[in-house]
Design a protein around this motif. Structure first.
Motif, PDB file in Angstrom:
ATOM      1  N   THR A 151       0.817  -1.215   0.000  1.00 41.67           N
ATOM      2  CA  THR A 151       0.000   0.000   0.000  1.00 41.67           C
ATOM      3  C   THR A 151       0.851   1.267   0.000  1.00 41.67           C
ATOM      4  O   THR A 151       0.342   2.342  -0.327  1.00 41.67           O
ATOM      5  CB  THR A 151      -0.925   0.045   1.228  1.00 41.67           C
ATOM      6  OG1 THR A 151      -0.122   0.060   2.431  1.00 41.67           O
ATOM      7  CG2 THR A 151      -1.863  -1.162   1.257  1.00 41.67           C
ATOM      8  N   HIS A 152       2.139   1.151   0.372  1.00 43.71           N
ATOM      9  CA  HIS A 152       2.999   2.332   0.492  1.00 43.71           C
ATOM     10  C   HIS A 152       4.386   2.044  -0.062  1.00 43.71           C
ATOM     11  O   HIS A 152       4.853   0.896  -0.037  1.00 43.71           O
ATOM     12  CB  HIS A 152       3.125   2.768   1.963  1.00 43.71           C
ATOM     13  CG  HIS A 152       1.877   3.362   2.526  1.00 43.71           C
ATOM     14  ND1 HIS A 152       0.772   2.601   2.839  1.00 43.71           N
ATOM     15  CD2 HIS A 152       1.562   4.654   2.825  1.00 43.71           C
ATOM     16  CE1 HIS A 152      -0.180   3.402   3.309  1.00 43.71           C
ATOM     17  NE2 HIS A 152       0.276   4.641   3.314  1.00 43.71           N
ATOM     18  N   TRP A 153       5.020   3.130  -0.518  1.00 44.91           N
ATOM     19  CA  TRP A 153       6.415   3.085  -0.938  1.00 44.91           C
ATOM     20  C   TRP A 153       7.240   4.012  -0.054  1.00 44.91           C
ATOM     21  O   TRP A 153       6.749   5.034   0.437  1.00 44.91           O
ATOM     22  CB  TRP A 153       6.561   3.578  -2.379  1.00 44.91           C
ATOM     23  CG  TRP A 153       6.053   2.659  -3.428  1.00 44.91           C
ATOM     24  CD1 TRP A 153       6.175   1.294  -3.477  1.00 44.91           C
ATOM     25  CD2 TRP A 153       5.377   3.036  -4.640  1.00 44.91           C
ATOM     26  NE1 TRP A 153       5.610   0.811  -4.627  1.00 44.91           N
ATOM     27  CE2 TRP A 153       5.114   1.850  -5.356  1.00 44.91           C
ATOM     28  CE3 TRP A 153       4.972   4.266  -5.175  1.00 44.91           C
ATOM     29  CZ2 TRP A 153       4.455   1.853  -6.586  1.00 44.91           C
ATOM     30  CZ3 TRP A 153       4.326   4.272  -6.397  1.00 44.91           C
ATOM     31  CH2 TRP A 153       4.067   3.083  -7.098  1.00 44.91           C
ATOM     32  N   CYS A 154       8.510   3.683   0.107  1.00 42.49           N
ATOM     33  CA  CYS A 154       9.482   4.603   0.690  1.00 42.49           C
ATOM     34  C   CYS A 154      10.764   4.482  -0.120  1.00 42.49           C
ATOM     35  O   CYS A 154      10.998   3.476  -0.804  1.00 42.49           O
ATOM     36  CB  CYS A 154       9.731   4.312   2.174  1.00 42.49           C
ATOM     37  SG  CYS A 154      10.362   2.642   2.533  1.00 42.49           S
ATOM     38  N   ALA A 155      11.581   5.517  -0.070  1.00 46.53           N
ATOM     39  CA  ALA A 155      12.802   5.528  -0.880  1.00 46.53           C
ATOM     40  C   ALA A 155      13.726   6.633  -0.398  1.00 46.53           C
ATOM     41  O   ALA A 155      13.296   7.613   0.216  1.00 46.53           O
ATOM     42  CB  ALA A 155      12.477   5.738  -2.359  1.00 46.53           C
ATOM     43  N   MET A 156      15.018   6.448  -0.696  1.00 43.86           N
ATOM     44  CA  MET A 156      16.010   7.516  -0.553  1.00 43.86           C
ATOM     45  C   MET A 156      16.341   7.981  -1.962  1.00 43.86           C
ATOM     46  O   MET A 156      16.894   7.207  -2.752  1.00 43.86           O
ATOM     47  CB  MET A 156      17.267   6.989   0.134  1.00 43.86           C
ATOM     48  CG  MET A 156      17.019   6.469   1.543  1.00 43.86           C
ATOM     49  SD  MET A 156      16.640   7.778   2.707  1.00 43.86           S
ATOM     50  CE  MET A 156      18.219   8.595   2.809  1.00 43.86           C
ATOM     51  N   MET A 157      15.997   9.209  -2.296  1.00 47.57           N
ATOM     52  CA  MET A 157      16.086   9.653  -3.693  1.00 47.57           C
ATOM     53  C   MET A 157      17.013  10.843  -3.872  1.00 47.57           C
ATOM     54  O   MET A 157      17.074  11.731  -3.018  1.00 47.57           O
ATOM     55  CB  MET A 157      14.690  10.055  -4.196  1.00 47.57           C
ATOM     56  CG  MET A 157      13.726   8.914  -4.347  1.00 47.57           C
ATOM     57  SD  MET A 157      12.176   9.500  -5.101  1.00 47.57           S
ATOM     58  CE  MET A 157      11.410   7.936  -5.530  1.00 47.57           C
ATOM     59  N   GLU A 158      17.708  10.847  -5.013  1.00 48.46           N
ATOM     60  CA  GLU A 158      18.390  12.063  -5.435  1.00 48.46           C
ATOM     61  C   GLU A 158      17.347  13.117  -5.800  1.00 48.46           C
ATOM     62  O   GLU A 158      16.282  12.793  -6.335  1.00 48.46           O
ATOM     63  CB  GLU A 158      19.253  11.787  -6.661  1.00 48.46           C
ATOM     64  CG  GLU A 158      20.458  10.928  -6.415  1.00 48.46           C
ATOM     65  CD  GLU A 158      21.249  10.717  -7.686  1.00 48.46           C
ATOM     66  OE1 GLU A 158      22.280  11.405  -7.865  1.00 48.46           O
ATOM     67  OE2 GLU A 158      20.842   9.875  -8.495  1.00 48.46           O
TER      68      GLU A 158
END
Length: 228
Positions: A151-158
């Motif tokens: 149901t959810h996403w998380c990320a470390m993004m440039e």
């Protein structure tokens, strides 16, 4: 990108590129070899070993490949780290960001998007198809997420990736301060229904491409209607 140009790019990508979900050890190794080229040789983020960039979270992830239909070479990869109650830190980004960033997310239904890599060597791929490689990886992410019932996403993004995704109406929510990890990174999250519903409103052609016309993902209202 204007709609006619985007339609041309979709046609080119369909002809030239294949989006694969890794189902074999050989496919995962192909992803790790590409990560070595991008993360170790091109960008110097990780040491790697024996031509592979491996991570303890790889066994808990679903891996996506973008392959050239013409040469057979893997040109892009990304993984979605799936929920795993056996890991004390279930997501890689938990090691580098504040705990409160992830606390609000449902632990049993959140996937972390990571190891997003596209090679600079795109021999045999037309400029039109190359323009869609990032969205090909998003298409794989959506398919993985639908299969895993996330149901959810998380990320470390440039920051540059956040801007590029926003240009195609893919909006992740920045959470907390930036951190130093493979350069400056922004922790970001998104409720998948919210992210995809906004894409459908703002860029329906992008929504159609990354969801395979809804085959990979039904929003809550559609799912309730189809069940009822």
């Amino acid at each position: 990108m204007p709609q006619p140009a985007f339609q041309d790019a979709i046609a080119a990508a369909s002809d030239e590129l294949e989006v694969e979900l890794a189902v074999s050890p050989e496919q995962i190794q192909e992803a790790q070899r590409l990560r070595y080229r991008v993360y170790c040789e091109e960008r110097g983020f990780e040491p790697g070993a024996d031509g592979m960039e491996c991570c303890p979270y790889d066994p808990y992830a679903s891996h996506v490949l973008v392959r050239s239909r013409i040469t057979g070479r893997v040109l892009g990869t990304v993984r979605v780290v799936l929920p795993n109650a056996d890991q004390p830190e279930p997501y890689p980004m938990a090691h580098v960001c504040e705990p409160w960033v992830l606390d609000p997310l449902p632990a049993s239904a959140t996937g972390e998007i990571s190891r997003f890599a596209l090679t600079r060597d795109r021999e045999g791929v037309s400029p039109a198809a190359a323009a869609l490689m990032r969205l090909c990886l998003m298409r794989g992410i959506v398919e993985v997420s639908g299969r895993a019932r996330l149901t959810h996403w998380c990320a470390m993004m440039e920051q540059s990736l956040i801007r590029l995704l926003r240009a195609t109406a893919i909006h992740f929510e920045p959470v907390g301060p930036t951190v130093q990890h493979h350069g400056t990174r922004q922790p970001a999250v998104g409720a998948i229904d919210t992210v995809l519903s906004r894409i459908r409103r703002e860029q329906p052609i992008v929504w159609s491409f990354i969801t395979a016309d809804g085959a990979f993902w039904q929003d809550e209202a559609e799912a309730a209607y189809s069940v009822g």
